[in-house]
Every structure is written in C-alpha cells, then in structure tokens.
Design a protein around this motif. Structure first.
Motif, mmCIF file in Angstrom:
data_model
loop_
_atom_site.group_PDB
_atom_site.id
_atom_site.type_symbol
_atom_site.label_atom_id
_atom_site.label_comp_id
_atom_site.label_asym_id
_atom_site.label_seq_id
_atom_site.Cartn_x
_atom_site.Cartn_y
_atom_site.Cartn_z
ATOM 1 N N UNK A 1 0.842 -1.201 0.000
ATOM 2 C CA UNK A 1 0.000 0.000 0.000
ATOM 3 C C UNK A 1 0.870 1.241 0.000
ATOM 4 N N UNK A 2 0.243 2.350 -0.432
ATOM 5 C CA UNK A 2 0.870 3.652 -0.278
ATOM 6 C C UNK A 2 0.198 4.341 0.897
ATOM 7 N N UNK A 3 1.002 4.879 1.791
ATOM 8 C CA UNK A 3 0.461 5.637 2.915
ATOM 9 C C UNK A 3 0.727 7.107 2.675
ATOM 10 N N UNK A 4 -0.343 7.896 2.592
ATOM 11 C CA UNK A 4 -0.226 9.338 2.411
ATOM 12 C C UNK A 4 -0.662 10.011 3.700
ATOM 13 N N UNK A 5 0.212 10.854 4.273
ATOM 14 C CA UNK A 5 -0.137 11.618 5.463
ATOM 15 C C UNK A 5 -0.308 13.080 5.093
ATOM 16 N N UNK A 6 -1.118 13.803 5.878
ATOM 17 C CA UNK A 6 -1.367 15.216 5.574
ATOM 18 C C UNK A 6 -1.734 15.970 6.843
ATOM 19 N N UNK A 7 -1.310 17.224 6.893
ATOM 20 C CA UNK A 7 -1.707 18.129 7.963
ATOM 21 C C UNK A 7 -1.890 19.514 7.375
ATOM 22 N N UNK A 8 -2.526 20.406 8.123
ATOM 23 C CA UNK A 8 -2.736 21.769 7.654
ATOM 24 C C UNK A 8 -1.454 22.576 7.794
#
Length: 794
Positions: free
Chosen positions: A202-209
């Motif tokens: 899988x690809x894990x994409x993380x994000x924050x503001x």
C-alpha cells in the motif's frame, strides 16, 4: 565562498559538497518533477568559516581538520567543549562578500521568508549509521542579511551540539569527515503538507494543515490515506488529530485563530507563526479533495523512478491565484534497487574504481589466472601475493585492518581497498561486476545480466544515485599524487618540519620523487624484497647457493631509491616480518599462525643472522657505489642488548665508515619509553615512532582484528602521552625524532600537537603528502603567531 549550487544545476560530482538531501532533491528536480527552487551553501564554506575562528581551546584550535575525539563519557567536558564551540560560531562575523552573495541570490524569489535545511554526507564504515535527521533541524528566518547570517551560524552550530558530538563518536565517525551543506529555499504559506510512504502492499499518504513542521515536531497526528498501488484506488482514510498549524504569514482569516508560542528552531521571533485550528477545521481532512488525485498521481509516477519502496515529503503552496504541489524531500531505502547490493567494510585506501571480481576463496591461489585490471577479493592478502597487487584495480578482504600489509601497499600504489568486509568471498562471485569505493568503504555488486545503463533510469534511489555518481567518475582510477603540478611546492608556504615518504615499490619512484618531500622516512624492506624473492624464503636462496644473486638483486632494489632521491636521505628499515607472514621455509620453526607478533624484528636476526648480514652487505654496496644518503632503521627493538648486537653487525659491514650514515631505531615497543637514554648511549642516532605497533602494544589490541577496530585508537591518552614523552626524551638526548605510523594521516589534528611538541619529521604515504604538508604549515604558522603575541604582551 566561491559559488552557490543551484538545485537545477547540481552535478553528480557535487554530491559531497551539497549533501545527500540536496543532491537527491536536485536529481528529481532535474528529471522534471516539481521541487521548490533553492540553492546550496556548500560544505566547503563551513570549513572556510571554521578556519577563521581564533580559539585558544586545544580541542578546537584546528577545528576544520579535527575529529574532536572527546571523552563523551565525561559529560561536563562534552558540554563545555560543545558550548564553547557554538558560542564562538554564533559570535563570529561572516564576511560581507558572503552575505551580499547570499542575499542577492535569495531576493530572486521575492519571498519574505527562507528555510535553511541541513544537508549532510557522512562516511559509510563498518558501523551502521542510523537516522541522523533528528540531530540537525531546519531553521526559518526572514529574508534580510542580518537574520540570514544569524540563521546560517545557528545551522552550522548544531553540528557541534553535545548530542551531535556524542553521536559522531558513538557511530565511529570522524568529525572532519562530516560534510554539512545548507539548502536554502523560499517559504510560502502551505495549504497542506505531508508525506508519501510506499511499499508493495500500500501507499500511505499523510497530511496536515499548513507547513509540515507540525508533523516533524510531533505536535499533531496527521490524516492518513491508504492507497492501492496498482490501481491508485483509495482503500481507507483516517482523520487525524490536528490541533495546530504553522504558517509564515497569517492565514486568510484569523478571526477564530489563536497564536501559540513557537516550538521550532527559528532565527527570529516572527519568522514562523503557530495557530490553533478552529474546531470545524480540526474535524476536516487537511488535504482538499481536488488535490488528493494529484498526490496519488505523483506517487504512481515516482514508482517508475524509485521502484515500489520509497518515501517523499510534499507540500501544496498557495501561489496566488493558483495552488501547486511540490516535493520537499526524497528518501529511498536500500531495497529499492534489486539490481544493486551493497557490502560494507573498512575503507583502507582511498579511491573509486569499477571492474570485475577475481575471488580467492581458499589458500590455493593461482597467480597466473589473475586477470590484469581485476578487483582482487580474498579472505586475506598473503605477503607473497603483494607483488601481484600492482596489476589489480582494487582490493577487498574479509580479514585485516587499516594497517595490514595489503592496506599499506594499496595506499602506496594508489588503488582503492576495503578490508574487514564480512563473508565477502562467499557473497561475491568470480567475474561479477563491482564498483569499489574506498572513500565510503562500500562495494557495489551489479548483477551480471544487468547492464549499468539498465540500472541508471532508476537513479532516484540512494543506490542508483550512488551508481551514477561513482560510474561517472571512474572511467579509470587515478592517484592523487600522480603528475604533480609544477607549481605545487612553490604555491605552498615553506615548512621547517621535515615531510618524508613511506615507500616500498621501486616502480613508484619516478612518479613521487618530485613531490615536495625531504626524502624517504620509511623504506619498507619486507614489501620491497617480495618483488625479487619469487615466493621463496631468503634462507632458501642462501641454502641453494644463490647468495650472490640475491645480494645483487637486493642491492639494485635499494640503489634505485638511493639514486631516485639523492641527495635527500633514505631510511631503509631492515626486515620486519612476523614469522607466519614469511614465504614458506621448511626448516624454520614458526610461531603460531595466530600470533600477533611472531619472531618480530631483531629477535629474528638473533635466531638467524645470515639474512640480516646480507641486508647490511647490500647497504654497504650501495654506499660504495657513491650514495651517502642511505641510512638504517632497525625495527621492533625490544632491548638495549638487541640494539647493541645490530650495531656491532653494522660496524662489521663497514657502514659506519661513511660519516653521513645514521643508525636509527623504530620506537614502537613500549620498553623504549623507559630505555631511550640507554639506547642513545649505545649509539642510536635517532628514532622513528611507529604508532601502529606502539598503539597495539600499549592498548593490548591486535590491530588486524575487525571487532577490536574501535579500541585501536591512536588518540587514546596513553598513546598520545607516550608520543609526547618520546619526543621530549629525544630533545633532551639531542637526537632527532620522526613519526612514520598511520596516526598523522588517520587523525591529522594530532599534527598540531606533534609540531608543538617538537617532532622533527613526519613520514606518510604519497597520497597523504599534500594534506599533511598543509597541516604542518598551519601548525607552524599557529606557533609563530602565538610566539609573536606573547612577545607583544611581554
């Protein structure tokens, strides 16, 4: 500061100057991927800056060239040295020409804010270097000259924090081998930031503001998206816990936002702002829906560059009136390129070369089958193989240390060598294509059925980038001391300390005789004589009635050095073989093959004086031929009685009838620390400190054992005190004192101490001449300045 390295123009050969982070980002940028523009302040700029520091602290006096081997167990000393270093760096003034150049370059972006990102390269050795990203933090600042200068010095100073110095020593990394460059980029407000971590499942994409700082500081739990690699389909997503966000300017609306105290490294109090996210935004995903497909599409493109395993960081910037996705960092694990496998060892000789392997997995070595230009791979290098090393491109061994005969000869010949590479003869196949990097202590294996060009398109991984970097600079190996520029000596200041050469191979004389040296400080007879013994023990020649033939050949070898360096002195060290290293001789009773010492030095002469007498006859013949520059250096002298025995033999051979002749001894057996005045009374004209054996015997460490490599340290106080004592005792006795071991090359910072203590000569391999010359010049210049200041104060 000669130049700045712009990301879109960095070349493969610039890697060590710009650091890994900037180098990898540059490569991906030049492949057409979106990367925030930037330039790099090269690692050489930090060295130039450190040279301007005027410190009286002995540990930091020669900082750019010092490995700062502190006693990290002494926490008080560690904190004091680290604090002193950082204080001097922060307080120093940067040249106005540097700051003008930096400010002019930064203004091209028309951004009010900058980020300075540390970009490191560190040596790869037999220790596993862990994650060093936490040692050095990025620094934000306003785009003005004063603040940029402050941020630049803050970034550099992190290299010398107590935790950094502790890490370098525990990882076995010499500080002068750490290259710290700084990547400078403009900073604008980010809508969202995060990472892509890819693997086969899988690809894990993380994000924050906002900016990614909140994730780096561990202050938020980012949103997470899981993507199916083959289809790019969203499998699941999880809302994170995002309480705050970082911005350089106030966000579009601050009505419900609350400013928080800064919690990251910044160069001034207003460069970075922290805001509490309103409740409604905390409940929303940070990555806008319209941008998620862009991030997924970027991930699918990167698979073609990196393979299925990689990690990158991204940010979406507001560039009015549009937004744009950028990459900010590139990482890739070793497994990303299946066609390349890395083997690590100890870097014994510098240089990089590519060639096929010739593997010797057992003692049945067939020299006639060794291809010219191959890389020799063996468990260990036997002495009778040494003449063959002149036809190989490089050496890799499972056993042996940095002071083994193979390592010594590799450095002299200017060919790369990696030793103590575990199980290398089992891992590498005969005829396999290898890239051998002695600088990084690594061996790169390339599958036989894969052309180098087929691997190159996947250059995004660390391995493939290395492969391109190495291959581009390795069409043919070169010696750093070959064809010296005619202006080499004239461009350097004169030095009073003698600089001498360690040599053994006559075929190198023509290449090195014009180097700015005062002669040969160590002519290693045991390596020289292997060229003529044809694999037989010297006693075999004598018993077979070939004494006259051996004498003629031996004399000619020595005469080549006398002729090549006349009138400069040549110090011939008589045979110093450990018994198990000798070519086979059936009637000789040898010590255990595992013996560290064997019948070393003079003890073997007492057992069998015939060979020593032949050596002396060869020296006398050279003298009679008109060469008065040959002197004798006795190895591994254990007692005054042993020296006296040799002196009588020397007198019988007629060598002392030549007024210029000098009889020296190696100072490598610890008993010399107590007996030097007695040796002088017995007729010693000078000593040469052999740090390899002296360290081994003082610390009780076999220098050829890989697992004890960390303990074998010439900077250990007992060793340094012994060297200082020998120099002082020599001065008191009125005799010269040289040093010919590996210590001044491995740890150039001790040259400052050697010169201060009064060493008369330093002898090194040809490849180390230039940097040793510079180190001596700096040390002497510092002494002159100190004397002048004392006189002014007086």
């Amino acid at each position: 500061m000669d130049k700045l390295y712009w990301l879109d123009q960095i070349k493969l050969q610039d890697r060590a100057k710009v650091g890994d982070k900037a180098f990898y980002l540059s490569r991906i940028m030049q492949r057409g991927y979106p990367v925030v523009p930037g330039f790099v302040i090269g690692a050489e700029v930090l060295r130039e800056f450190l040279e301007t520091l005027n410190s009286s602290e002995s540990l930091v006096a020669d900082l750019p060239y010092s490995s700062l081997h502190l006693d990290v167990g002494n926490w008080r000393q560690l904190q004091q040295v680290a604090g002193r270093l950082r204080q001097e760096i922060i307080a120093a003034t940067l040249p106005s020409s540097w700051m003008n150049k930096l400010f002019k370059a930064a203004r091209e972006w028309e951004s009010s804010y900058l980020i300075l990102r540390p970009s490191l390269t560190v040596p790869n050795n037999n220790k596993q270097v862990g994650n060093i990203s936490g040692l050095l933090e990025s620094i934000f600042c306003h785009c003005d000259q004063e603040t940029i200068a402050k941020a630049l010095k803050q970034t550099w100073s992190q290299l010398f924090r107590a935790r950094s110095l502790l890490y370098w020593q525990q990882a076995g990394i010499n500080l002068q081998q750490v290259n710290l460059a700084i990547l400078v980029q403009p900073v604008r407000n980010a809508i969202a930031s995060g990472s892509i971590n890819a693997n086969t499942s899988a690809w894990e994409i993380t994000a924050t503001c906002g900016l990614e700082v909140a994730i780096a500081n561990g202050e938020v739990q980012p949103d997470v998206y899981y993507i199916q690699p083959d289809t790019g389909k969203l499998l699941e997503k999880h809302l994170g816990n995002k309480i705050l966000a970082y911005y350089v300017d106030e966000p579009a609306s601050t009505d419900e936002w609350q400013a928080l105290p800064d919690s990251v490294l910044i160069a001034d109090d207003t460069a970075l702002n922290t805001y509490l996210l309103p409740d409604n935004q905390q409940k929303q995903y940070a990555l806008p829906k319209e941008h998620l497909p862009q991030v997924i599409d970027l991930a699918s493109q990167l698979v073609g560059e990196f393979g299925k395993h990689f990690s990158v960081k991204w940010t979406i910037l507001q560039e009015n009136p549009v937004t744009k996705l950028y990459l900010t960092q590139v990482k890739s694990p070793q497994s990303a390129i299946p066609n390349v496998h890395i083997i690590k060892g100890l870097g014994a000789a510098r240089g990089r070369v590519t060639a096929t392997a010739y593997v010797v997995a057992n003692s049945h070595f067939q020299p006639e089958k060794l291809p010219h230009g191959a890389i020799l791979v063996a468990r260990s290098i036997k002495p009778d193989w040494l003449p063959l090393l002149q036809q190989v491109k490089g050496i890799i061994t499972e056993q042996g240390g940095l002071t083994s005969h193979a390592a010594i000869l590799a450095r002299e010949l200017g060919i790369p060598a990696v030793v103590s590479a575990t199980d290398v003869t089992a891992l590498i196949q005969n005829g396999e294509k290898l890239i051998l990097d002695g600088d990084r202590a690594e061996v790169y294996r390339i599958k036989a059925d894969v052309a180098l060009e087929e691997v190159q398109p996947r250059w995004g991984s660390a391995e493939a980038l290395e492969l391109n970097y190495l291959h581009s600079s390795m069409s043919s190996p070169t010696n750093s001391w070959e064809s010296p520029d005619s202006s080499f000596a004239s461009a350097k200041p004169l030095i009073a300390t003698q600089l001498l050469l360690n040599l053994s191979q006559p075929n190198l004389i023509e290449q090195v005789q014009n180097l700015p040296v005062d002669g040969v400080g160590l002519l290693r007879s045991e390596l020289m004589i292997l060229n003529i013994l044809a694999g037989e023990h010297p006693n075999s020649w004598l018993i077979d009635g070939r004494q006259a033939e051996l004498l003629e050949l031996w004399t000619e070898q020595i005469m080549q050095f006398a002729r090549g360096f006349a009138p400069r002195p040549v110090f011939y060290r008589s045979l110093d073989w450990r018994s198990h290293e000798l070519p086979s001789f059936p009637n000789q009773q040898q010590s255990s093959p595992k013996s560290v010492l064997g019948e070393r030095g003079i003890f073997s002469y007492l057992l069998n004086p015939a060979v020593f007498e032949l050596e002396l006859n060869a020296l006398a013949t050279v003298q009679k031929a008109g060469y008065s520059n040959i002197n004798l250096l006795l190895p591994f002298v254990r007692s005054v009685e042993e020296f006296t025995f040799c002196r009588h033999k020397v007198e019988q051979a007629g060598l002392t009838q030549q007024p210029q002749f000098q009889l020296w001894m190696m100072a490598e057996v610890p008993s010399v620390l107590f007996l030097l005045p007695e040796y002088v009374k017995a007729g010693v004209n000078g000593i040469s400190i052999g740090t390899n054996d002296l360290t081994q015997l003082l610390l009780g460490v076999d220098r050829e054992q890989q697992q004890l490599a960390r303990v074998f340290n010439e900077l250990q106080p007992a060793v340094m005190n012994a060297i200082a004592q020998l120099i002082e005792m020599s001065k008191n006795a009125g005799i010269p004192c040289a040093i010919c071991g590996q210590a001044p090359v491995t740890y150039p910072e001790i040259i400052d101490h050697l010169v201060r203590w009064g060493i008369t000569a330093i002898s090194v391999e040809p490849e180390a001449v230039s940097r040793t010359y510079d180190a001596i010049a700096r040390a002497e210049h510092r002494l002159i300045l100190e004397a002048a200041r004392r006189q002014l104060r007086g």
